[in-house]
Design a protein around this motif. Structure first.
Motif, mmCIF file in Angstrom:
data_model
loop_
_atom_site.group_PDB
_atom_site.id
_atom_site.type_symbol
_atom_site.label_atom_id
_atom_site.label_comp_id
_atom_site.label_asym_id
_atom_site.label_seq_id
_atom_site.Cartn_x
_atom_site.Cartn_y
_atom_site.Cartn_z
ATOM 1 N N GLU A 171 0.832 -1.202 0.000
ATOM 2 C CA GLU A 171 0.000 0.000 0.000
ATOM 3 C C GLU A 171 0.865 1.251 0.000
ATOM 4 N N ALA A 174 2.440 1.815 -3.304
ATOM 5 C CA ALA A 174 1.495 2.342 -4.287
ATOM 6 C C ALA A 174 1.075 3.772 -3.997
ATOM 7 N N ARG A 301 -5.462 5.140 -7.980
ATOM 8 C CA ARG A 301 -5.005 5.015 -6.599
ATOM 9 C C ARG A 301 -6.133 5.309 -5.614
ATOM 10 N N SER A 317 -3.184 -3.246 -4.052
ATOM 11 C CA SER A 317 -2.037 -2.343 -4.166
ATOM 12 C C SER A 317 -0.900 -3.004 -4.931
#
Length: 641
Positions: A171, A174, A301, A317
């Protein structure tokens, strides 16, 4: 008493027996929900108590990190690293979501409603004396109290679960820093995730598509090779305001930005082909500007951040990062099969190895556009101003402190007991203590600047090298565009294994230490590239060091940012994910412009000019890298997350 009344009494007895059984099940569910609530509350209090005396452990790639929030200070949070494997997050998610208990509670209430309806109908059919006797000893009142306690405990468990979040390495890699939505708001569909990941990957492929052929394209239309950086950078010029616009647009829609980005890329590829036949540099630059408007990565995103449930967010992610890396490799790789296509004249348009890739990408985008228009489900808009953790929760429960004084005997509720047999203490009765202070924006300013400089620099150096590779390989080594494309694709495919390796070693090295070492190696790589391609192995060794280090910097830089950024930047339109995207886009733009400026100064038409070009370009990159490293060392202590 006749036989009909006896039959009614028998049926009523059966109904009441079933209600008593449901009551026992409801009490069991209530106990389990209380167990969940106490466990999540215990994790939160233990971590907070521990952090008062010992510095929190830094999150490490490949391991689970826990983010703890305060119940009545929405802006306050604490990140605690663990050495638990990332898949433990799924077990924690099972406890926080407790979907099985919620489903069981719903079934209990459903069956009780049916039994209550049946019981009422039986009482209506019975004699007045029997109905009065049964009504005087109504078992329904007791179970309704139990069901009310079960609902209250469910809200308490949900509230405590929302204050502890598991955050994986994927996460942060990303650029997703906000906590996952509650299950009621996690409405992402499989197709929606696939389309958003494809959008990111296809844009990266379209961005990198021109790199192998840019030298041949400019030569064929009669433009100077020094314009290569400007042409490539036109994407970034449009992407900077476009990213902000898309981010604002997601406040009202997610489908429209995806459609708009696909249309922009289709038009950009079309103009790219038209520009080749018209020999107009301005059309080529307009094509790249339109392609830049196709960057919807901030939309992709935010879709993952706002609508993917906690248990699936790590996989989502990772898919987002993987698709971006695959797209980065796919664009240049198209030059390999396209090099074998024959030159065909389609009316006033030319289909040849230089334009074939744009036609292929247009077809892919058309399919993507059709699927998005007809199949993508528009999710409900999530208002950032709403604190969903407070939904359906009594106001009194939101005042519970992380650490509280021992309760007085008067603060004990009846009917609730702890696992030790003591009475359960209602949060509404606990004395509220002072909330911890939120770090000021000013105190996090310098560390944030340092991380943004890292994200800016890595894209600048990376893009400068990737743009220059076709110039060096074609002029000095006689490589074709397909060979240069294959080399660029190999670099793109190394992104995933490099990040995996980082995840294996980073538990032994702090993020700031990993960033410092990687910046130093990047400077060494720039020093090797300054030799200007003499010998060839030194150029590719330096380039490999630069590219690998910039990939490592992207992951470790994002991870460092997630730990030192101000809590107010975690969510909303102007979040850290958007700003990190803008920093990377600005870095790519600066790298492209630096390439054009330096090539304009030195020229790239002869071998000696290419040597001078490499010395000046990568000397500048090395100087910027050393400066960034120096600034990072100057504020070293402030980067201790």
């Amino acid at each position: 008493m006749d036989s009909q009344e006896l039959d009614t009494i028998h049926k009523l007895h059966r109904v009441e027996t079933k209600i008593e059984e449901l009551q026992a099940v409801a009490k069991r569910i209530t106990d389990l929900l209380q167990y969940v609530s106490l466990n999540m509350q215990g994790i939160r209090k233990i971590l907070k108590k521990f952090a008062k005396h010992v510095e929190p452990t830094k999150p490490s790639p490949g391991f689970l990190a826990l983010e703890v929030q305060h119940p009545h200070e929405p802006g306050w949070k604490m990140m605690q690293g663990t050495f638990l494997p990332a898949n433990v997050s799924e077990q924690l998610d099972d406890m926080t979501s407790h979907t099985t208990l919620v489903a069981a509670a719903a079934k209990v209430k459903h069956h009780y409603d049916k039994l209550r309806t049946w019981r009422s109908s039986l009482l209506k059919e019975s004699s007045q004396d029997l109905a009065g006797a049964v009504a005087a000893d109504d078992i329904g009142t007791e179970i309704e109290n139990v069901l009310k306690s079960m609902d209250d405990m469910h809200r308490m468990a949900q509230r405590n679960a929302m204050l502890v979040h598991g955050l994986g390495w994927s996460e942060r890699r990303a650029g997703i820093f906000e906590p996952a939505p509650i299950d009621e708001l996690a409405v992402a569909t499989t197709l929606g995730l696939v389309l958003n990941c494809l959008s990111s990957g296809l844009y990266m492929a379209n961005y990198q598509l021109v790199l192998p052929n840019i030298r041949d394209y400019l030569t064929d239309i009669g433009a100077a090779l020094s314009m290569a950086g400007v042409v490539i950078g036109c994407c970034d010029i449009a992407s900077i305001p476009g990213t902000i616009g898309y981010s604002v647009w997601t406040n009202s829609s997610f489908k429209a930005p995806l459609i708009s980005s696909a249309v922009a890329c289709i038009l950009g590829n079309t103009l790219y082909c038209i520009g080749y036949d018209t020999k107009w540099l301005s059309i080529l630059m307009a094509a790249r500007l339109l392609t830049g408007l196709g960057s919807a990565r901030t939309v992709n995103r935010r879709y993952i951040a706002d609508f993917v449930r906690k248990a699936a967010r790590t996989k989502a992610s990772a898919a987002f990062v993987t698709c971006s890396a695959a797209g980065m490799a796919l664009g240049p790789l198209l030059a390999v099969p396209m090099a074998r296509v024959p030159t065909v004249q389609l009316g006033f348009l030319t289909f040849n190895p230089i334009t074939a890739g744009a036609y292929v990408m247009s077809l892919i985008w058309l399919v993507f556009l059709a699927v998005t228009i007809f199949c993508f489900e528009e999710p409900p808009i999530r208002a950032d101003a709403i604190d969903h953790s407070k939904d359906s929760i009594p106001e009194s429960t939101l005042q519970q402190p992380l650490l509280s004084e021992p309760p007085s005997p008067g603060g004990i509720e009846s009917g609730q007991t702890t696992e030790n047999g003591n009475d359960y203490i209602s949060p509404a009765k606990i004395k509220t203590s002072a909330a911890p202070k939120i770090p000021s924006m000013r105190s996090t300013l310098q560390p944030m600047i340092a991380t943004f400089c890292i994200l800016f620099l890595l894209k600048l150096v990376q893009q400068a090298y990737l743009d220059s590779l076709p110039l060096f390989s074609g002029k000095l080594y006689g490589w074709s565009s397909s060979q240069a494309g294959l080399m660029l694709a190999v670099f793109g495919l190394t992104v995933i294994p490099v990040n995996t390796a980082v995840g294996q070693i980073s538990d032994h090295v702090s993020d700031r230490g990993l960033n410092a070492v990687t910046l130093f190696i990047t400077a060494v790589g720039c020093g090797l590239l300054m030799c200007g391609g003499r010998p060839m192995w030194m150029y590719f060794l330096g380039g490999t060091l630069v590219f690998m280090c910039t990939v490592i910097l992207e992951g470790s830089g994002m991870s460092l940012m997630s730990k030192i950024m101000h809590p107010s930047l975690a969510r909303g339109t102007w979040n850290a994910g958007l700003m990190s995207t803008e920093a990377g886009t600005l870095g790519r733009l600066t790298g492209n412009l630096c390439l054009s400026l330096v090539s304009k100064i030195t020229g790239v038409n002869t071998d000696s000019e290419v040597y001078r070009f490499g010395f000046m370009l990568f000397g500048l990159m090395g100087l910027l890298t050393v400066s960034n490293l120096g600034y990072m060392l100057a504020i070293w202590k402030r980067l201790a997350a």
